[in-house]
Design an enzyme around this catalytic site. Structure first.
Site, PDB file in Angstrom:
ATOM      1  N   ASP A 170       0.861  -1.175   0.000  1.00 16.69           N
ATOM      2  CA  ASP A 170       0.000   0.000   0.000  1.00 16.69           C
ATOM      3  C   ASP A 170       0.904   1.232   0.000  1.00 16.69           C
ATOM      4  O   ASP A 170       2.104   1.125   0.275  1.00 16.69           O
ATOM      5  CB  ASP A 170      -0.883  -0.057   1.257  1.00 16.69           C
ATOM      6  CG  ASP A 170      -1.796   1.143   1.370  1.00 16.69           C
ATOM      7  OD1 ASP A 170      -2.310   1.580   0.336  1.00 16.69           O
ATOM      8  OD2 ASP A 170      -1.990   1.643   2.492  1.00 16.69           O
ATOM      9  N   LYS A 171       0.344   2.381  -0.309  1.00 10.92           N
ATOM     10  CA  LYS A 171       1.144   3.607  -0.303  1.00 10.92           C
ATOM     11  C   LYS A 171       0.921   4.419   0.959  1.00 10.92           C
ATOM     12  O   LYS A 171       1.825   4.618   1.763  1.00 10.92           O
ATOM     13  CB  LYS A 171       0.814   4.474  -1.531  1.00 10.92           C
ATOM     14  CG  LYS A 171       1.589   5.787  -1.573  1.00 10.92           C
ATOM     15  CD  LYS A 171       1.075   6.706  -2.641  1.00 10.92           C
ATOM     16  CE  LYS A 171      -0.251   7.319  -2.297  1.00 10.92           C
ATOM     17  NZ  LYS A 171      -0.186   8.295  -1.183  1.00 10.92           N
ATOM     18  N   THR A 172      -0.315   4.873   1.152  1.00  9.67           N
ATOM     19  CA  THR A 172      -0.608   5.791   2.253  1.00  9.67           C
ATOM     20  C   THR A 172      -0.416   5.109   3.591  1.00  9.67           C
ATOM     21  O   THR A 172      -1.078   4.124   3.898  1.00  9.67           O
ATOM     22  CB  THR A 172      -2.053   6.315   2.133  1.00  9.67           C
ATOM     23  OG1 THR A 172      -2.263   6.786   0.818  1.00  9.67           O
ATOM     24  CG2 THR A 172      -2.299   7.427   3.125  1.00  9.67           C
ATOM     25  N   ARG A 178       6.337  17.202  -4.561  1.00  6.56           N
ATOM     26  CA  ARG A 178       5.082  17.231  -5.322  1.00  6.56           C
ATOM     27  C   ARG A 178       4.836  18.679  -5.738  1.00  6.56           C
ATOM     28  O   ARG A 178       4.819  19.581  -4.895  1.00  6.56           O
ATOM     29  CB  ARG A 178       3.934  16.723  -4.454  1.00  6.56           C
ATOM     30  CG  ARG A 178       4.096  15.273  -4.051  1.00  6.56           C
ATOM     31  CD  ARG A 178       3.306  14.959  -2.792  1.00  6.56           C
ATOM     32  NE  ARG A 178       1.875  15.129  -2.948  1.00  6.56           N
ATOM     33  CZ  ARG A 178       1.047  14.178  -3.348  1.00  6.56           C
ATOM     34  NH1 ARG A 178       1.516  12.980  -3.626  1.00  6.56           N
ATOM     35  NH2 ARG A 178      -0.244  14.392  -3.460  1.00  6.56           N
ATOM     36  N   ARG A 184      -6.118   4.041  -7.635  1.00  3.38           N
ATOM     37  CA  ARG A 184      -7.584   4.023  -7.595  1.00  3.38           C
ATOM     38  C   ARG A 184      -8.116   2.587  -7.470  1.00  3.38           C
ATOM     39  O   ARG A 184      -9.022   2.185  -8.173  1.00  3.38           O
ATOM     40  CB  ARG A 184      -8.168   4.698  -8.829  1.00  3.38           C
ATOM     41  CG  ARG A 184      -8.164   6.209  -8.754  1.00  3.38           C
ATOM     42  CD  ARG A 184      -9.081   6.670  -7.669  1.00  3.38           C
ATOM     43  NE  ARG A 184      -9.129   8.121  -7.521  1.00  3.38           N
ATOM     44  CZ  ARG A 184      -9.596   8.735  -6.451  1.00  3.38           C
ATOM     45  NH1 ARG A 184      -9.997   8.019  -5.426  1.00  3.38           N
ATOM     46  NH2 ARG A 184      -9.627  10.033  -6.370  1.00  3.38           N
ATOM     47  N   ASP A 200      -6.522  -2.817   3.100  1.00  2.00           N
ATOM     48  CA  ASP A 200      -5.448  -3.729   2.693  1.00  2.00           C
ATOM     49  C   ASP A 200      -5.667  -5.158   3.184  1.00  2.00           C
ATOM     50  O   ASP A 200      -4.879  -6.045   2.869  1.00  2.00           O
ATOM     51  CB  ASP A 200      -4.098  -3.231   3.230  1.00  2.00           C
ATOM     52  CG  ASP A 200      -3.799  -1.809   2.796  1.00  2.00           C
ATOM     53  OD1 ASP A 200      -3.984  -1.528   1.597  1.00  2.00           O
ATOM     54  OD2 ASP A 200      -3.408  -0.994   3.639  1.00  2.00           O
TER      55      ASP A 200
END
Length: 1178
Positions: free
Chosen positions: A407-409, A601, A769, A800
């Site tokens: 996962d990222k976040t 970013r 997404r 997740d």
């Protein structure tokens, strides 16, 4: 009661209809024919067993194992027919194995129950009988009105009834569900939003009708019927009215909602995969090897049975004078007798299948799993969290991982963004202590004042602080919440404000402008207020041009306090710069590229001033587009494009999405180890790509391929073919693939093979997404591909869980998004950086230990039972056992069990520092290489070879020779009872116990005091036990064939000579083979053993063991010789003097051993065991 029992046994009553009707506050109709629907309670269950099903379910799972089922059959055969050995020889080990395994699995499930009870027992408030009652989460029923306070998570899926706000709205974050940290607004229907007190809610008469539970987080269809003044009002319900379990209430004091989905029917729970029994690749290999050994067993039993009847074809052997048959035996059926003999041989040879293998493996996994929790390198001091093991069945799988899905976040990132730099009118600025300082200047001016901001800088800051969707929470007394929304800014310090934004970037930017001096202080209706260096300014919000992924920008149109109309817009550089007509465009473009190279970013900010006539035209176009009934989206896009042009470029911002510590190094180490990393996230495409670049998942030199916004199967297939061609044509460049959830659904539907072909040719894959179940589908797709790679999933949120449960190994991050991932994972760690050590060190150790354990077990059991088979050729296949039944029972349980168990807990082929510094060593053990068929064949043939040497060596050396008795008399051995059946069998057994124990000693690289204790202790225990067992007449034994046999055997000089000769004959070829292989074709692991600093310094510890009181060495020659052999001769250096001066056990100086552990913080307890012995490793 019956329903409760069905739930305990794991059954759920099926739903009777497609919809459910929920009476708010459980106010059921009073007419008698109403039958209420039955719904699940609010318990979350991640455990596998209950008190009721533990015994049958656990026994079923254990007897699915081939060895357990086989020994059960053997035990039953021994009970039913007359066999050469007692049923206890099979029944006792089987009972021991089943019991130990059940205790271990029961304990692990008890830990899961404990975690579930924490969640299910959490306090909640519900409205019952006209008052607010505190109860436990598990007691919430469908229809209950639940109160949730600020920053609490929702305990069930609730339809929002009211909040403390007058408009009945509330704000939530769903980070633990879909990974998004942005603030989402949810609404209540107007008729219920006024019910803000318990008494009003108690008087509410409403019925909710909605669909039955489904896993889609973003879909909810229902309606609510409110009865007011005898009139029914029907309102539609959608996802914006539903508060999902696991989401968190923000920026709202409290809400009331009615529970519609509870427990395992909540959307969060439906996105969990069904818990299945995960089995490691090692266990599957074990089952394959067991089948092969079963075939060998059947072959030996059938061959022995056939040879017996062939031998007994002669009458003199069929019925010798000393063993006459009974009348019943003469008249018995030949077929039944053949089957009976076959089963008897089966029982005689059954120990070739090692039942104790499973219990040793279980104990090794269970005890070995504690080392992960004890490793201080996996301990996170800030959060006071250590690594935890939820299931120890998969320890060795950590050493076989080929794909990591992350996962990222909250997993790769800290979920915290910080403003770093900006470019205004072509000049770069950075923030220093709340001040905007131009590049190259110090924080303060020479006169001590702050650098003065000019008109362009202030306009830029105003644009950033006004062009957003940020909302504010004021941490102030409740009495202030209903007043003037700007009174907080006017009456209190701005430090009391807390921002909530639709994206972390917006929050970071607004917080930065506030620190610099332009603070956004609130929004009321269509009025926005900012304070510019203490001066309040109010802007009227005329229009918001929402962000969309096609435009990649968002805008606001405001009426300034001066009366003019201005548009502020921000977005990606590709969406702003082409539409800018003035400003420092080229300089800003260069600055944006510089920010991106730093991993920041970037957003570009611009504005446009409208004349009154222009604004009238703009307003007319927007109103017309927004009220269009047909082609509304296309008309809005046209209007936006018309408005967002001729822009004046103001500048750009650089925001750092704070990565977790050492994420880039961890991903690079995994890549060097041959592990491919896929990032699966629910976040936006741009955000995900930016983080992938900053964390090193994507490289700047990588060719990024995109599979985005595909709308049909044909379009998706064509794009996949284009990507596949592009990859084939471009052989040099590394490729990275970006795919979104919608395109992925199309790709998986009909083109999964083509999709997998593209993915496997990419160095890195990013899926954005993604819905939770889509993550699991991607993992399953790769897991079930023809290569069947070992997969690992790691994440920190409830979104997740499906992915974690689907992968071969699931790892939960103890992050900020709740504990769902941790509770449903196999392992849990506090930070992503710990994954490197977990795989490269712990995974490596666990795999080599258990692989050797499995092979060694088969080897020692072949050694054990093959002499039994050979002995049948010398006893007319009479099923006479070679060993005493006590030896048969204790061989695997006592005599040879502890050395391999200790080896499998402490063995280290390479020092842990070398494993971390050389990730490529992980490739040596990949693809289950140490349990390949070739290795298995080597150990099996070695076992047969040693067994032949045991048997025929004993036969040749002792069978026909004279025996020197302890009293000095010379007697013919074959005339003495001393050298009968039991003496010969005991000699074979003695040689076998010594040889298999020393064989393991040869395999041991890392010696600890425990290895020495159990290795030499096992041999000593065998001798002591045999002396006591055969030297005393035990009253509880009905026969004692072994009486005085062992004592007489040991009194024979030639017996000792035979033991020494046979052991050396067996093990000498192994030593020669090891030496030649290590010097002629060493593996990279063996090279690391000799080249790593810890092992190099280990040679010096030979000398440290011999240092005298004044530092003089008694074995300097030996140390120098060893160093010369290894190519590391240190001429002219006396280690006892040159090294440190810690006292050794003799009181003198001792060489330093810090190099044994190059990291001073090294902390795994078993890394420190027996370092002084390590220098004797072969």
């Amino acid at each position: 009661m019956l329903r409760w029992i069905r739930q305990q046994l794991g059954f759920d009553p099926p739903h009777q209809s497609d919809t459910r009707t929920i009476y708010v506050a459980n106010r059921f109709p009073q007419h008698g024919h109403y039958i209420p629907q039955r719904f699940a309670d609010n318990r979350i269950i991640s455990s596998k067993y209950t008190v009721w099903n533990f015994v049958p379910k656990n026994l079923f799972e254990q007897f699915r194992r081939i060895a357990n089922f086989y020994f059960l059959i053997i035990f039953l055969v021994q009970l039913m027919i007359d066999t050469p050995t007692s049923p206890i020889t099979s029944g006792l080990p089987l009972f021991f194995v089943i019991t130990v395994t059940a205790i271990k699995q029961g304990y692990e499930d008890w830990l899961r129950h404990k975690a579930d009870n924490e969640v299910n027992g959490a306090p909640v408030y519900v409205v019952r009988s006209g008052s607010l009652v505190q109860t436990r989460s598990k007691n919430i029923r469908v229809g209950d009105i639940v109160r949730v306070a600020k920053d609490e998570t929702f305990p069930a899926d609730l339809v929002l009834l009211s909040s403390d706000r007058a408009d009945g709205t509330c704000h939530i974050t769903t980070a633990s569900l879909d990974g998004e940290t942005n603030l989402k607004t949810h609404f209540s229907v107007p008729e219920t939003s006024v019910c803000q007190s318990v008494s009003q809610l108690e008087a509410l008469k409403a019925v909710v009708e909605c669909q039955q539970p489904e896993a889609d987080l973003y879909r909810f269809v229902g309606r609510v019927t409110i009865t007011q003044h005898e009139e029914e009002i029907v309102r539609p319900l959608g996802p914006e009215n539903l508060l999902l379990r696991g989401a968190r209430l923000k920026n709202t004091k409290e809400i009331f909602g009615v529970a519609v989905y509870t427990g395992m029917e909540s959307k969060m729970a439906l996105n969990y995969k069904c818990k299945s029994q995960k089995r490691s690749a090692v266990e599957k290999s074990m089952n394959t090897f067991l089948i092969i050994y079963l075939v060998i067993l059947l072959f030996e039993a059938i061959l022995s049975t056939i040879l017996k009847y062939a031998w007994q074809a002669e009458d003199k052997w069929d019925e010798p004078f000393y063993n006459q048959k009974t009348e019943q035996e003469r008249n018995s059926s030949p077929i039944l007798k053949f089957i009976s003999d076959f089963l008897a041989f089966l029982v005689l040879y059954n120990f070739i299948i090692p039942i104790s293998l499973y219990v040793t493996v279980e104990m090794q996994k269970f005890l070995g799993s504690f080392f992960i929790g004890w490793d201080l390198d996996l301990y996170h001091e800030e959060s006071d969290q250590k690594a935890q093991v939820n299931t120890s069945d998969l320890n060795e799988e950590l050493g076989q991982v080929e794909y990591v899905f992350t996962d990222k976040t909250g997993t790769l990132t800290e979920n915290e963004m910080q403003f770093r730099e900006c470019s205004i009118n072509g000049v770069k600025y950075r923030e220093m202590n709340g001040k905007l300082v131009p590049e190259g200047m110090t924080e303060d001016s020479p006169d001590g004042s702050s650098p003065r901001l000019m008109g362009e800088e202030i306009l830029f800051l105003k644009a950033v602080s006004l062009c957003h969707t940020v909302q504010i929470s004021y941490d102030q007394p409740d009495s202030l919440l209903g007043g003037d929304p700007f009174s907080h800014a006017n009456g209190f310090s701005s430090n009391h404000m807390e921002y909530y934004a639709s994206s972390p970037d917006e929050k970071a930017l607004v917080e930065a402008t506030k620190r610099i001096g332009v603070a956004f202080t609130g929004c009321s209706g269509d009025t926005m207020e900012i304070k510019t260096f203490g001066k309040s300014e109010k802007y009227k919000l005329l229009h918001v041009l929402e962000f969309d992924p096609n435009r990649r920008r968002m805008s606001v149109i405001l009426q300034a306090p001066s009366g003019g109309t201005v548009l502020f817009t921000k977005g990606a550089e590709s969406a702003i710069l082409p539409f800018s007509t003035n400003g420092e465009i080229e300089k800003t473009r260069l600055h944006v590229d510089e920010f991106a190279l730093k991993g920041l970013r970037t957003l570009v900010v611009a504005c446009r001033h409208f004349s009154p006539e222009e604004y009238i035209d703009v307003d007319k176009r927007l109103t017309s587009a927004r009220t269009a009934l047909q082609q509304r989206e296309e008309k809005l896009q046209e209007a936006f494009a018309y408005i967002e042009r001729d822009l004046q470029l103001l500048g750009a911002t650089g925001v750092e999405d704070k990565l977790q510590e050492k994420v880039q190094e961890t991903i690079e180490a995994l890549r060097l180890a041959g592990i491919k990393v896929w990032v699966l996230t629910g976040d936006k495409h741009e955000t995900a790509v930016s983080v992938s670049l900053s964390c090193g998942h994507f490289h700047r030199t990588m060719n990024i391929l995109e599979l985005l916004q595909q709308r049909s199967d044909n379009e998706c297939a064509e794009q996949l073919r284009r990507l596949a061609r592009r990859i084939k044509e471009d052989h040099v460049i590394q490729h990275g693939l970006v795919v979104d959830g919608a395109s992925l659904s199309l790709a998986l539907r009909e083109h999964d093979k083509l999709f997998m072909e593209v993915c496997k040719n990419c160095s890195a894959v990013l899926c954005c997404r993604m819905a939770p179940l889509q993550k699991a589908k991607v993992v399953r797709l790769l897991k079930t591909s023809p290569e069947k790679p070992i997969t690992l999933a790691i994440g920190d949120g409830a979104n997740d869980v499906s992915m974690i449960q689907e992968a071969h190994v699931g790892i939960g991050i103890m992050g900020k998004e709740g504990r769902q991932a941790v509770r449903n994972s196999d392992y849990a760690i506090a930070r992503f950086k710990f994954l490197a050590k977990l795989l490269l060190v712990h995974g490596h150790f666990y795999y080599i230990r258990i692989a050797t354990l499995v092979q060694y077990f088969f080897y020692k059991n072949v050694c054990f039972i093959t002499p039994q088979f050979l002995y049948q050729f010398f006893c007319l296949f009479s099923q006479q056992t070679l060993y005493d039944s006590v030896y048969l029972t204790l061989y695997n349980i006592c005599f040879t069990s502890l050395p391999i168990l200790v080896y499998s807990l402490f063995e280290q082929l390479v020092h842990p520092d070398a494993l971390q510094s050389k990730p490529g060593l992980y490739r040596d053990i990949s693809k289950n290489s140490m349990l390949s068929f070739r290795t298995f064949l080597y150990w099996t043939l070695l076992g047969f070879g040693h067994a032949f040497i045991f048997f025929f060596g004993s036969y040749i050396l002792m069978g026909e020779d004279t025996t020197l008795m302890g009293n000095g008399q010379m007697l013919r051995a074959n005339r003495q009872l001393m050298f009968g059946n039991w003496t010969f069998g005991t000699l074979v057994f003695t040689v076998m116990v010594i040889t298999v124990t020393l064989k393991l000693a040869l395999e041991t690289q890392f010696w600890t005091w425990m290895n020495h204790f159990v290795t030499w202790g096992s041999i000593a225990f065998y001798f002591i036990f045999s002396l006591f067992y055969g030297g005393i007449i035990w009253p509880f034994l009905h026969t004692q064939d072994m009486y005085f046999v062992f004592v007489q055997l040991l009194s024979s000089g030639s017996a000792w000579f035979a033991i020494i000769i046979i052991v050396i004959t067996c093990l000498f070829p192994d030593v020669v083979k090891k030496v030649f292989y290590r010097h002629l074709c060493p593996t990279s692991t063996q090279k690391s053993q000799s080249l790593s600093a810890p092992q190099a310094q280990a040679l010096s510890c030979v000398e440290s063991l011999c240092c005298y009181q004044h530092g003089q060495s008694g074995c300097s020659r030996l140390a120098r010789l060893l160093e010369q052999m290894s190519g590391r001769c240190k001429t002219g250096v006396n280690d006892c003097h040159a090294s440190g001066h810690r006292s050794n056990r003799w009181g003198g100086p001792q060489p330093r051993r810090e190099a044994m552990i190059t990291n001073p913080n090294e902390s795994i307890p078993y890394f420190d065991l027996g370092r002084s012995s390590e220098c004797f490793s072969p």
